[in-house]
Design a protein around this motif. Structure first.
Motif, short mmCIF file in Angstrom:
data_model
loop_
_atom_site.label_atom_id
_atom_site.label_comp_id
_atom_site.label_asym_id
_atom_site.label_seq_id
_atom_site.Cartn_x
_atom_site.Cartn_y
_atom_site.Cartn_z
N PHE A 50 0.87 -1.18 0.00
CA PHE A 50 0.00 0.00 0.00
C PHE A 50 0.91 1.24 0.00
O PHE A 50 2.13 1.14 0.04
CB PHE A 50 -0.94 0.00 1.21
CG PHE A 50 -0.23 0.01 2.54
CD1 PHE A 50 0.31 -1.15 3.08
CD2 PHE A 50 -0.09 1.20 3.26
CE1 PHE A 50 0.96 -1.14 4.30
CE2 PHE A 50 0.56 1.23 4.47
CZ PHE A 50 1.08 0.06 4.99
N ARG A 51 0.28 2.42 -0.04
CA ARG A 51 1.03 3.67 -0.03
C ARG A 51 0.60 4.51 1.16
O ARG A 51 -0.60 4.72 1.36
CB ARG A 51 0.79 4.47 -1.33
CG ARG A 51 1.48 3.85 -2.54
CD ARG A 51 1.23 4.69 -3.79
NE ARG A 51 1.88 4.10 -4.95
CZ ARG A 51 3.15 4.37 -5.29
NH1 ARG A 51 3.86 5.22 -4.55
NH2 ARG A 51 3.69 3.79 -6.34
N ILE A 52 1.57 4.94 1.92
CA ILE A 52 1.28 5.81 3.05
C ILE A 52 0.94 7.20 2.52
O ILE A 52 1.70 7.79 1.76
CB ILE A 52 2.49 5.88 4.01
CG1 ILE A 52 2.81 4.49 4.55
CG2 ILE A 52 2.22 6.85 5.15
CD1 ILE A 52 4.05 4.44 5.41
N ALA A 53 -0.23 7.68 2.95
CA ALA A 53 -0.72 8.99 2.49
C ALA A 53 -0.79 9.05 0.97
O ALA A 53 -0.57 10.11 0.37
CB ALA A 53 0.14 10.12 3.04
N GLN A 54 -1.01 7.90 0.36
CA GLN A 54 -1.12 7.80 -1.11
C GLN A 54 0.19 8.13 -1.82
O GLN A 54 0.21 8.33 -3.03
CB GLN A 54 -2.21 8.75 -1.65
CG GLN A 54 -3.54 8.71 -0.92
CD GLN A 54 -4.25 7.38 -1.08
OE1 GLN A 54 -4.16 6.76 -2.12
NE2 GLN A 54 -4.92 6.95 -0.02
N LYS A 55 1.30 8.16 -1.06
CA LYS A 55 2.56 8.58 -1.68
C LYS A 55 3.67 7.55 -1.48
O LYS A 55 4.15 6.95 -2.42
CB LYS A 55 3.01 9.94 -1.12
CG LYS A 55 2.06 11.07 -1.47
CD LYS A 55 2.52 12.36 -0.83
CE LYS A 55 1.54 13.49 -1.15
NZ LYS A 55 1.91 14.74 -0.44
N ARG A 56 4.05 7.34 -0.24
CA ARG A 56 5.22 6.48 0.01
C ARG A 56 4.82 5.02 0.08
O ARG A 56 3.90 4.66 0.81
CB ARG A 56 5.93 6.89 1.30
CG ARG A 56 7.18 6.08 1.54
CD ARG A 56 7.98 6.56 2.72
NE ARG A 56 8.56 7.88 2.48
CZ ARG A 56 9.46 8.42 3.28
NH1 ARG A 56 9.86 7.77 4.36
NH2 ARG A 56 9.95 9.62 3.04
N ARG A 57 5.55 4.18 -0.63
CA ARG A 57 5.23 2.76 -0.68
C ARG A 57 5.61 2.06 0.64
O ARG A 57 6.58 2.44 1.30
CB ARG A 57 5.98 2.09 -1.83
CG ARG A 57 5.56 2.59 -3.21
CD ARG A 57 6.47 2.00 -4.27
NE ARG A 57 6.40 0.57 -4.29
CZ ARG A 57 7.43 -0.22 -4.62
NH1 ARG A 57 8.59 0.32 -4.92
NH2 ARG A 57 7.30 -1.53 -4.61
N ALA A 58 4.82 1.05 0.95
CA ALA A 58 5.09 0.26 2.16
C ALA A 58 4.53 -1.14 1.96
O ALA A 58 3.67 -1.36 1.11
CB ALA A 58 4.47 0.92 3.40
N VAL A 59 5.06 -2.08 2.74
CA VAL A 59 4.60 -3.47 2.67
C VAL A 59 4.33 -3.96 4.08
O VAL A 59 5.13 -3.72 4.99
CB VAL A 59 5.63 -4.39 1.99
CG1 VAL A 59 5.13 -5.83 1.96
CG2 VAL A 59 5.94 -3.92 0.59
#
Length: 512
Positions: A50-59
């Motif tokens: 997913f993306r944190i705050a629609q910006k940074r990628r995370a798993v």
């Protein structure tokens, strides 16, 4: 003896921590590839990108069945997805981590690590693993949810009067049951892991200010010496930390009862509880503890004394009665009153076996019935035990294989062995009973006396974590005799036992 054995058992060197260390990258794709190669082959591992705050990628990595998914979605994924504040720059990693942990993730049990091995170990223990692009720190979130058995009365330690709850297979539940009874800030719980591959959690519990620090250090040392793939049950730990592996006597007491565990802690003992088993290990132990039950103190002292004295008599019967019968019938019939001797001779008329073979067959059959009764479902097992004993005993007497008095002897022995409060000491008595029967068959009463002397010498030399097993009889500690054969009134029971050593020997003070 103990150190030599451990040296032999642990010949293989423990793997070093740096063998696990893997360089991690701030690039999410590289880190994800490394993790996938390690754990993603398992089908129960769920990976959510997913993306944190629609910006940074995370798993996010979770293990299906060990995580409360709803709590994870509401407390972590949703807040991160709708992270409204401006994201810090990627170089400012520490600030970003702090903002995520303090302001976004709604969990109290969150930890970070820069080591991939620690992250994988935490993940395999059920914690959720969060990896963020541009960050070389792993975030472990404890959103575990275990299916567990309810708190039921321990079937192996049933009391007439006392709490009805026992330990179950979840370590934190067991620790909670103990801590609920001890609200002293000096009550210490230290968690650790044991087993090369299983990495099972265990808890070491003691009360600072009461326990002898040397005892705690000794327990830590022995636990740290265990180097095995897995410890399936606390019985494995018990066998690896006991002083004498050749002794039939238990040198560590096991219990499913929180109240019994608390009693041991209050007397200066240490307790080890392992995840996955309801049996906690209580150390050190002396012979007298094996004949005591928590309910001795729940009733008035006269009742407690009578029941405790009855247990000692039951222990004597369970160990010596068949052997005494064999010796008297085979070697010393002159010591039996005439009428009784005639009666015994009458019942044995037509029995083709000597008394030893007769007793051995019946005892062996009883052990078979007992073992079968344990393995079968409980209602059937009880029926098999009772009906099987009655039917086989009656059939054996009618067939002339055994005498009726032998059936009575074996039945009395079985009832006496069931009266012992600890299952492991009951098994010890059952094993030694066969040895005593052999001694009686070979040498009569002299054999029983010789066997008793050997047992006494062995028990007197046995130690449990440096404490003599026969205490307070040997070495002589008269102050503890009031709680040995008899149970003194609680108002007079003001001191803790002298074994084990304690930093505070005053248990209560009724003079104030």
């Amino acid at each position: 003896m103990f150190k030599k054995l451990f040296k032999k058992l642990n010949e293989e060197p423990v793997r070093r921590r740096d063998e696990y260390d893997i360089e991690i990258s701030s690039n999410l794709d590289e880190t994800k590839r490394t993790i996938d190669q390690t754990i993603a082959e398992s089908d129960d591992v769920i990976t959510k990108e997913f993306r944190i705050a629609q910006k940074r990628r995370a798993v996010m990595y979770v293990i299906d069945g060990l995580t409360n998914m709803k709590t994870l979605e509401d407390g972590i994924l949703r807040p991160l997805l709708y992270f409204r504040e401006e994201l810090p720059r990627e170089k400012d990693e520490q600030t970003f981590i702090e903002k995520v942990l303090q302001d976004t993730i709604m969990f109290t049990e969150v930890e970070t690590t820069d080591n991939l091995d620690d992250a994988i170990l935490g993940f395999m223990a059920g914690q959720s693993l969060l990896v963020i692009d541009g960050v070389q720190t792993f975030i472990l979130i404890d959103a575990r949810e275990f299916q567990q058995r309810g708190l039921q009365e321990p079937p192996s330690e049933v009391l007439v009067r006392g709490p009805r709850e026992g330990f179950n297979e979840v370590l934190h539940t067991n620790v909670m049951l103990v801590r609920r009874r001890i609200r002293d800030p000096n009550f210490i719980v230290q968690f650790g892991q044991i087993g090369r591959r299983s990495k099972r959690d265990f808890a070491l519990m003691y009360i600072k200010g009461i326990v002898d620090p040397k005892l705690v250090d000794e327990m830590r040392y022995r636990l740290s010496c265990i180097d095995t793939d897995d410890t399936e049950e606390s019985g494995n730990i018990e066998q690896l930390i006991e002083d004498n592996v050749f002794s039939p006597f238990p040198q560590v007491l096991r219990s499913e009862r929180p109240d019994k565990t608390v009693g041991s802690l209050m007397n200066g003992g240490v307790v080890v509880s392992l995840d996955g088993t309801p049996f906690a290990l209580l150390a050190p132990v002396t012979l007298q503890f094996l004949f005591k039950s928590p309910e001795d103190n729940y009733d008035r002292w006269q009742i407690g004394t009578m029941i405790r004295f009855l247990r000692y008599v039951a222990g004597f019967i369970a160990l010596f009665l068949p052997a005494i019968y064999i010796a008297m019938v085979s070697y010393h019939p002159g010591m039996i009153p005439t009428l009784l001797a005639i009666s015994i001779a009458g019942t044995r008329e037509g029995v083709p076996f000597p008394s030893f073979i007769e007793a051995f067959m019946m005892e062996f059959t009883l052990e078979l019935l007992r073992e079968a009764g344990i393995r079968l479902p409980q209602p059937i097992g009880q029926t098999i035990g009772i009906v099987g004993g009655l039917v086989i005993g009656d059939a054996a007497v009618r067939a002339g294989i055994v005498s009726p008095i032998m059936v009575i002897i074996v039945a009395l022995t079985a009832i006496a062995s069931f009266s012992l409060p600890s299952y492991n000491v009951s098994i010890t008595v059952r094993m030694l009973r066969f040895a005593m029967m052999i001694m009686a068959a070979g040498f009569g009463l002299y054999g029983i006396v010789i066997g008793f002397i050997f047992i006494t010498i062995h028990v007197a030399s046995l130690k449990s974590f440096g404490n003599y097993y026969m205490s307070p009889l040997a070495p002589y500690r008269f102050r503890d005799w009031g709680d040995l054969l008899f149970r003194e009134p609680l108002s007079g029971h003001t001191k803790r036992p002298q074994v084990p050593n304690t930093d505070d020997d005053t248990k209560s003070n009724w003079t104030k």
